[in-house]
Enzyme design. Structure first.
Site, short mmCIF file in Angstrom:
data_model
loop_
_atom_site.label_atom_id
_atom_site.label_comp_id
_atom_site.label_asym_id
_atom_site.label_seq_id
_atom_site.Cartn_x
_atom_site.Cartn_y
_atom_site.Cartn_z
N ASP A 153 34.03 -36.25 -35.43
CA ASP A 153 32.90 -36.51 -34.53
C ASP A 153 33.18 -36.14 -33.08
OD1 ASP A 153 31.25 -37.30 -36.54
OD2 ASP A 153 31.48 -39.45 -36.23
N THR A 159 37.99 -39.16 -40.78
CA THR A 159 37.60 -39.09 -42.20
C THR A 159 38.68 -38.46 -43.05
OG1 THR A 159 35.27 -39.05 -41.63
CG2 THR A 159 35.84 -38.10 -43.74
C1 SIN Z 1 34.78 -37.69 -39.40
O1 SIN Z 1 35.99 -37.64 -39.21
O2 SIN Z 1 34.18 -36.79 -40.03
C2 SIN Z 1 33.90 -38.81 -38.91
C3 SIN Z 1 34.64 -39.99 -38.40
C4 SIN Z 1 35.48 -39.69 -37.21
O3 SIN Z 1 35.11 -38.84 -36.40
O4 SIN Z 1 36.54 -40.33 -37.07
#
Ligand code: SIN
Length: 325
Positions: free
Chosen positions: A96, A16
Site C-alpha cells: 500500500d 501482505t
Molecule cells: C499489501 O501488502 O498488499 C497490503 C497491506 C500492506 O500494505 O501492508
C-alpha cells in the site's frame, strides 16, 4: 576459480507478503505482517549460488508506516550498504505504501550495491500466493551488481520498476504495479535479469537523517470547502501539495487563499490528480510546479527539501531535476 555465492540480506517489515488468512481461499480477509521473515525464506527454492540472511525490522501493515519508519529503514539499509559481507539487499514491504518508501530511500541512500523492494498482493497462506515468486525474483535482482546503477528498484510480478516511476495502480490484481508512461525498467525470467532502460542513478539528494518537514496533500474537487485549506494551515504544515485538476489547476474560490498562504510562507506545490503527465509552468511565481512528480512523490520531495533548508528560490529547480531522477 570458483565464484563465492552472492550474499543477499532480506530486511522484512511485514505487509501482505507476510500476511496470514484463516483459509487458503482468502485474498482479502487476512492479517498483514503476521509471519516472520524466516517463514518467507523457507518458501524459496534457492540454489547454492545465493546465500541469504534476514533481519526483521517491523511487522506492519504498511498503511501504518510513518515517515519515522522511512528514516529507520534508511539507517539500517545504509549500514547494510557498507557491510562487506552483503552484496545486495531486498526489503519486503506492504504494497500500500511501497512506492513512498522506495522513493524516500531513492532520494536519501547512496547505493554501492543493489537495493530491491518487493511485496505481494496475496497473503502467504493463499493458493497461488504471489509472494514467493516476487521474493525469489527480488533476490535474483539484488544479486545482480548492475541493479545498483538504477537506484532503488522494485520487483513485482516479473517486472523491475524504478522508484521514480513506480506506482500501485490496482486494488487487488497481482499485476497491481506499473511505471506509468515510462514503462518498466526491466524484467526477470527464470533468474535472467533483463534491463529495458538505461541506468539512471544520480547521487542521492538528501542525507538519510534529514529532518522531515510536515507537508500535507489536498485534492481538488468540485465544491471543495475553503475550510480544507484553513485546516492545513492550522495544523502547522510547512508545505502543501495541491493535487489539482488537469495541469494542476486550482478551483477559483481556493486559488486566492492559496496565494495568500504562500505569501505567508507556506510552500505550495501544484501537482495533478490525473495520474499522469507533467505539470507545466504557466508563468505563476506563487507556486512551485511538481513537474513530473505525482502528488505522493512531490510530498516526500518537499518534506525533505524543506527539512534540509532548501531556499524557496531553489525549490522549482529541484522539482524540475527530480522529475528526471
Ligand atoms: C499489501 O501488502 O498488499 C497490503 C497491506 C500492506 O500494505 O501492508
Amino acid at each position: 576459480m570458483t565464484r563465492r555465492p552472492a550474499s543477499v540480506r532480506i530486511v522484512a517489515t511485514g505487509g501482505t507478503i507476510a500476511g496470514a488468512a484463516p483459509s487458503p481461499r482468502d485474498t482479502s480477509g487476512y492479517r498483514a505482517g503476521a509471519l516472520p521473515a524466516a517463514a518467507l525464506l523457507a518458501a524459496l527454492p534457492l540454489q547454492d549460488d545465493i546465500r541469504l540472511d534476514a533481519r526483521q525490522l517491523a511487522s506492519l501493515d504498511s498503511k501504518d508506516a510513518l515517515p519515522e519508519l522511512w528514516q529507520m529503514l534508511a539507517r539500517e539499509l545504509a549500514q547494510a550498504q557498507s557491510d562487506p559481507g552483503v552484496d545486495g539487499v531486498v526489503l519486503t514491504h506492504g504494497t500500500d505504501t511501497l512506492e513512498e518508501t522506495a522513493w524516500f530511500l531513492h532520494l536519501t541512500l547512496a547505493l554501492a550495491k543493489p537495493l530491491v523492494i518487493t511485496g505481494a498482493m496475496r497473503p502467504a497462506t493463499a493458493i497461488s500466493a504471489d509472494g514467493p515468486m516476487n521474493l525469489l525474483q527480488a533476490v535474483q535482482v539484488a544479486a545482480c551488481p548492475w541493479a545498483a546503477r538504477h537506484g532503488v528498484v522494485a520487483v513485482l510480478n516479473g517486472r523491475v520498476h524504478h522508484a521514480r516511476h513506480l506506482r500501485k495502480a490496482h486494488t487487488h490484481r497481482v499485476d497491481a504495479f506499473d511505471s506509468g508512461e515510462a514503462g518498466a525498467a526491466g524484467f526477470v525470467q527464470d533468474g535472467y535479469v533483463g534491463w529495458l532502460s538505461p541506468p539512471r542513478r544520480r547521487p542521492p539528494r538528501f542525507p538519510p537523517d534529514t529532518p522531515l518537514a510536515p507537508v500535507d496533500i489536498l485534492f481538488d474537487y468540485p465544491g471543495i470547502s475553503t475550510s480544507m485549506v484553513d485546516a492545513v494551515l492550522r495544523a502547522g504544515a510547512r508545505g502543501l501539495v495541491w493535487a489539482g485538476y488537469g495541469n494542476g489547476s486550482i478551483s477559483g474560490r481556493i486559488e486566492p487563499l492559496l496565494r495568500e498562504a504562500g505569501r505567508r510562507g507556506l510552500a505550495i506545490v501544484r501537482a495533478t490528480r490525473t495520474g499522469a503527465g507533467r505539470v507545466a509552468h504557466p508563468g505563476t511565481g506563487d507556486f512551485i510546479q511538481a513537474a513530473g512528480l505525482d502528488p505522493y512523490k512531490a510530498r516526500i520531495a518537499l518534506m525533505l527539501a524543506l527539512g534540509a533548508g532548501t531556499p524557496p528560490a531553489a525549490l522549482q529547480a529541484l522539482f524540475d531535476t527530480l522529475s528526471y531522477e
